[in-house]
Design an enzyme around this catalytic site. Structure first.
Site, mmCIF file in Angstrom:
data_model
loop_
_atom_site.group_PDB
_atom_site.id
_atom_site.type_symbol
_atom_site.label_atom_id
_atom_site.label_comp_id
_atom_site.label_asym_id
_atom_site.label_seq_id
_atom_site.Cartn_x
_atom_site.Cartn_y
_atom_site.Cartn_z
ATOM 1 N N LYS A 17 0.777 -1.206 -0.015
ATOM 2 C CA LYS A 17 0.082 -0.168 -0.176
ATOM 3 C C LYS A 17 0.797 1.100 -0.177
ATOM 4 O O LYS A 17 0.613 2.224 -0.861
ATOM 5 C CB LYS A 17 -0.688 -0.001 1.275
ATOM 6 N N ARG A 37 -8.361 3.694 10.196
ATOM 7 C CA ARG A 37 -8.091 2.288 10.194
ATOM 8 C C ARG A 37 -9.214 1.587 10.979
ATOM 9 O O ARG A 37 -9.058 0.214 10.875
ATOM 10 C CB ARG A 37 -6.758 1.985 11.299
ATOM 11 N N ARG A 95 11.709 -11.878 4.318
ATOM 12 C CA ARG A 95 12.290 -10.446 3.939
ATOM 13 C C ARG A 95 13.886 -10.443 4.889
ATOM 14 O O ARG A 95 13.818 -11.148 6.157
ATOM 15 C CB ARG A 95 11.540 -9.247 4.370
ATOM 16 N N ARG A 124 13.987 -9.269 10.770
ATOM 17 C CA ARG A 124 13.377 -8.588 11.913
ATOM 18 C C ARG A 124 12.568 -9.289 13.005
ATOM 19 O O ARG A 124 12.052 -10.207 12.258
ATOM 20 C CB ARG A 124 12.345 -7.133 11.429
ATOM 21 N N ARG A 150 -0.993 -9.871 13.298
ATOM 22 C CA ARG A 150 -1.203 -8.880 12.637
ATOM 23 C C ARG A 150 -2.401 -8.654 11.630
ATOM 24 O O ARG A 150 -3.116 -7.794 11.568
ATOM 25 C CB ARG A 150 0.038 -8.332 12.299
#
Ligand SMILES: [Zn+2]
Length: 212
Positions: A15, A88, A122, A155, A166
């Site tokens: 996004k 949100r 990632r 991370r 999440r």
């Protein structure tokens, strides 16, 4: 009428990248609430000073304050805007509705498994922050940055369990939000799967078709 576009999409949906490009190419002003907050705090505006107190106390900045910042920003603007990161949830959408009328809400849909794959694979360089993906953009040597030779790391909140959680939280809070915009006839669903360029064209087409 000046367009007020809201861009919705899960964390990891791409996004942010799309928002930036839409603004550059369609001449819209990007209103990112994160940036708004940071600059208000830095400039020491009245709302910025209030926000700073919450942040210093380790508390979330209240929605009313964020909406106030958006309202201030909108006052000084001409032309269309794109909101990224707000609203949100339904409560925020209702508050936003009191200060401005959203004209299109674009909902970027990406399969959960694709987002998990993007995030879990990632890796970032400790030295230069270059970002890799183990399949799509692998480093030349395992665990080493192709640019500077720095060590790559993952991370700690990029694990599958954290990402799925999440996404679950995201889904629960945005379902009532998409329903709110759908009931008004301004929700546009866009398939967010595929290359960045491909997704970008889909969003632009969707916005153009909506205008007709
Ligand atoms: Zn590096």
């Amino acid at each position: 009428m000046d367009e007020k576009i809201v861009l919705l999409g899960a964390p990891g949906s791409g996004k942010g990248t799309q928002a930036k490009r839409l603004c550059e190419e369609l001449g819209l002003t990007l209103i990112s609430t994160g940036d708004l907050l940071r600059s208000a705090v830095r400039d020491g505006t009245p709302l910025g000073l209030q926000a700073k107190e919450f942040m210093n106390a380790g508390k979330l900045v209240p929605d009313e304050l964020v909406v106030g910042l958006i309202e201030e920003k909108l006052k000084g603007l001409t032309g269309g805007v794109l909101l990224d990161g707000f609203p949100r949830n339904l409560e925020q959408a209702k508050m936003l509705d009191k200060i401005t009328k959203v004209t299109i809400a674009v909902d970027l849909n990406v399969d959960e498994d694709i987002i998990v794959d993007r995030i879990v694979k990632r890796r970032s360089c400790k030295e230069c922050n270059e970002v890799y993906h183990l399949d799509a953009k692998p480093p030349r040597a395992d665990g080493k940055c192709s640019k500077c030779g720095g060590e790559l790391y993952q991370r700690t909140d990029d694990t599958e369990e954290v990402v799925r959680n999440r996404l679950k939280v995201y889904k629960e809070s945005t379902l009532p939000l998409t329903k709110f915009y759908n009931d008004r006839g301004i929700l546009v669903e866009v398939n967010g799967r595929g290359e960045i360029d491909e997704v970008y064209s889909r969003i632009v087409d969707a916005v153009k078709n909506f205008r007709k």
